[in-house]
Scaffold this motif. Structure first.
Motif, PDB file in Angstrom:
ATOM      1  N   UNK A 275       0.836  -1.212   0.000  1.00 52.94           N
ATOM      2  CA  UNK A 275       0.000   0.000   0.000  1.00 52.94           C
ATOM      3  C   UNK A 275       0.867   1.257   0.000  1.00 52.94           C
ATOM      4  N   UNK A 276       1.973   1.198   0.744  1.00 52.35           N
ATOM      5  CA  UNK A 276       2.827   2.389   0.826  1.00 52.35           C
ATOM      6  C   UNK A 276       3.445   2.721  -0.529  1.00 52.35           C
ATOM      7  N   UNK A 277       3.985   1.732  -1.218  1.00 52.42           N
ATOM      8  CA  UNK A 277       4.605   2.045  -2.517  1.00 52.42           C
ATOM      9  C   UNK A 277       3.546   2.484  -3.528  1.00 52.42           C
ATOM     10  N   UNK A 278       2.316   1.975  -3.387  1.00 52.94           N
ATOM     11  CA  UNK A 278       1.254   2.419  -4.290  1.00 52.94           C
ATOM     12  C   UNK A 278       0.948   3.902  -4.048  1.00 52.94           C
ATOM     13  N   UNK A 289      12.897   4.262   4.557  1.00 54.51           N
ATOM     14  CA  UNK A 289      11.646   5.013   4.442  1.00 54.51           C
ATOM     15  C   UNK A 289      10.487   4.195   5.010  1.00 54.51           C
ATOM     16  N   UNK A 290      10.527   2.885   4.771  1.00 59.00           N
ATOM     17  CA  UNK A 290       9.497   2.014   5.363  1.00 59.00           C
ATOM     18  C   UNK A 290       9.571   2.048   6.879  1.00 59.00           C
ATOM     19  N   UNK A 291      10.780   2.106   7.411  1.00 59.37           N
ATOM     20  CA  UNK A 291      10.931   2.158   8.862  1.00 59.37           C
ATOM     21  C   UNK A 291      10.338   3.447   9.439  1.00 59.37           C
ATOM     22  N   UNK A 292      10.546   4.558   8.771  1.00 57.49           N
ATOM     23  CA  UNK A 292       9.988   5.822   9.265  1.00 57.49           C
ATOM     24  C   UNK A 292       8.464   5.770   9.239  1.00 57.49           C
ATOM     25  N   UNK A 293       7.919   5.200   8.188  1.00 58.62           N
ATOM     26  CA  UNK A 293       6.461   4.997   8.105  1.00 58.62           C
ATOM     27  C   UNK A 293       5.992   4.171   9.305  1.00 58.62           C
ATOM     28  N   UNK A 294       6.737   3.129   9.625  1.00 60.27           N
ATOM     29  CA  UNK A 294       6.374   2.286  10.761  1.00 60.27           C
ATOM     30  C   UNK A 294       6.557   3.012  12.093  1.00 60.27           C
ATOM     31  N   UNK A 295       7.564   3.881  12.178  1.00 62.69           N
ATOM     32  CA  UNK A 295       7.759   4.621  13.432  1.00 62.69           C
ATOM     33  C   UNK A 295       6.503   5.410  13.794  1.00 62.69           C
TER      34      UNK A 295
END
Length: 386
Positions: A275-278, A289-295
């Motif tokens: 979903x994030x890359x979409x 960048x995925x980690x920051x989204x998860x933070x």
């Protein structure tokens, strides 16, 4: 999720937003992921707010540039803590930056969610306020050493700038080669030089069949060019912060050709990742960048799981594991789904875009994957994920 129109009214009733600081390198030597880190954090907040926010309060990310510089990062962190009154700081990337701001965080009881790797970070007396979503230096160094052995190499030489992890890399990787019957050595050089020819000459006197590059893109580019000019034809292995797309674009194709890179891998099959890359309209996204989204999602869900508690860093610290690694919790991969379940009194187990997000007692994340890449014909090609 249809909290819709009710929540703007709640927010209007003196409900201040919950602020989450994002301290990331938008400029400087480690800035290659800064722009996507920023966008990922904003998307997380947008999703949470579209789902009604946290306990009726909007989430606001306050983004500051650490300039890839510890001194600048301390000023930015102080502003986030003292002026913006954030409950947590996410995103910190360079280990030197994280090491500099960590004491500010635990002393102010602000959670620090970091994507830095230096082992020393979670050995600090952080009182539980640090959560690391990136693999440690020990794990990354072990994988790089193992890769060198897999490639048939016997003599390893490490070259990297002074960082909190440089000596650890030399010790870890040298140990792997020594135990395999080979040798390992290294040097730590001064950062930001226009030439590393004297350091390259020193490395080549050891006759290494593999050189591990432990620097960031600017200095790694210079070292690779000097190795090429010196006629070095052995293997070269680097890390994602040094050998990545930005480096490929920075050096002539023949200079980087064949170099390997080890990259912490996002959870590419996870729903959160897809979903994030979409939403970012990209085909793939780096782990950081995925980690920051998860933070952002972890902080929001931790607060949502304790609606009667004050929204502060201690509440985040005390409840973060409860929403990300509860065996009794329903596995969810989106913050809106998690918020809905929490509001009904259910327990959740949140898996993010970067991975499962289960933390050891010291704050280190468990269970990470790596993507092995090689520069082939001027492009980064994935050789395996493991």
């Amino acid at each position: 999720m249809a909290f819709g129109a009710a929540h703007p009214l709640l927010w209007a009733q003196n409900k201040e937003p919950i602020r989450i600081g994002i301290l990331i390198p938008l400029t400087g030597a480690t800035s290659q992921f800064g722009a996507t880190m920023s966008r990922a954090a904003q998307i997380a907040a947008e999703e949470i707010n579209a789902a009604g926010g946290v306990n009726g309060r909007r989430v606001e990310v306050v983004i500051e540039d650490d300039q890839s510089n510890p001194e600048a990062s301390v000023r930015a962190a102080r502003k986030l803590i003292d002026v913006d009154r954030v409950v947590a700081i996410g995103g910190s990337y360079a280990s030197s930056v994280t090491s500099a701001i960590a004491p500010l965080c635990w002393e102010s009881k602000t959670v620090l969610a970091t994507s830095s790797g230096a082992d020393s970070i979670t050995k600090l007396p952080h009182q539980g306020y640090i959560f690391r979503t990136s693999p440690t230096v020990t794990l990354q160094g072990t994988r790089v050493g193992d890769l060198g052995i897999e490639l048939g190499c016997k003599k390893m030489f490490f070259m990297g700038p002074q960082t909190p992890f440089a000596q650890s890399y030399i010790d870890i990787i040298s140990g792997i080669f020594t135990r395999a019957g080979g040798t390992g050595a290294g040097l730590i050089y001064e950062d930001k030089k226009s030439s590393y020819r004297s350091e390259v000459d020193q490395a080549l006197r050891a006759k290494p069949d593999v050189i591990v590059l432990g620097g960031y893109v600017p200095d790694t580019s210079v070292v690779l060019k000097d190795l090429y000019r010196a006629g070095y034809d052995g293997k070269r292995i680097g890390f994602s912060f040094g050998i990545n797309q930005k480096l490929v674009e920075a050096v002539p194709a023949e200079v980087g050709e064949g170099a390997y890179s080890l990259v912490p891998s996002a959870s590419v099959n996870a729903g959160a990742y897809k979903r994030l890359i979409a939403k970012m309209k990209v085909e793939a996204l780096d782990s950081y960048s995925c980690q920051v989204y998860d933070h952002v999602n972890l902080v929001a869900l931790a607060l949502a799981s304790a609606p009667a508690a004050e929204a502060n860093g201690t509440t985040v610290r005390d409840n973060l594991r409860g929403i990300s690694q509860s065996p009794q919790g329903k596995v969810v991969d989106s913050a809106p789904d998690g918020l809905k379940l929490l509001s009904s009194g259910s327990r959740i187990n949140f898996d993010g875009a970067s991975g499962p997000l289960e933390f050891a007692d010291n704050g280190d994340v468990k269970g990470v994957f790596f993507r092995y890449e090689q520069i082939q014909k001027g492009k980064l090609a994935v050789t395996k994920v493991a």
